[in-house]
Write a protein that holds these residues in place. Structure first.
Motif: not given
Length: 103
Positions: A28-34, A16-22
């Motif tokens: 999201s990546w940090e959360k997934l990594t954890n 659901s996150i816009n590709e331009e929302d760095d």
């Protein structure tokens, strides 16, 4: 909440996150990594049974997860998945992830 539910929730949020929302993507990546770094065997089990689409999203954090897990089994799992889904072209991401394992 078990790891499967946590990953599913994270991936739904990620989609659901816009590709331009760095900032949103990074969070999201940090959360997934954890989540993926909590339990190696559960992570491997999840990866072996997830969809191609989920695997492709998760590939963006292979290197970070590898750095945290420091696991050759994790890399072996990724190599198996690369053979199973060659069309995803994951080899580069897996090679990069493997470089994060300390020798």
């Amino acid at each position: 909440m078990n790891i499967y539910n946590q990953i599913t929730e994270n991936l739904e949020e990620r989609r659901s996150i816009n590709e331009e929302d760095d900032f949103g993507l990074e969070r999201s990546w940090e959360k997934l990594t954890n989540i993926l770094s909590i339990n190696e065997s559960e992570t491997i089990s999840y990866l072996k049974n997830c969809s191609k689409e989920d695997l492709l999203l998760i590939s963006s954090v292979f290197d970070d997860v590898s750095e945290k897990l420091q696991s050759k089994q994790f890399i072996s799992c990724l190599r198996e998945l690369d053979k199973k889904y060659p069309e995803l072209q994951l080899t580069f991401f897996i090679d990069d992830a493997e470089s994060y394992i300390q020798k």
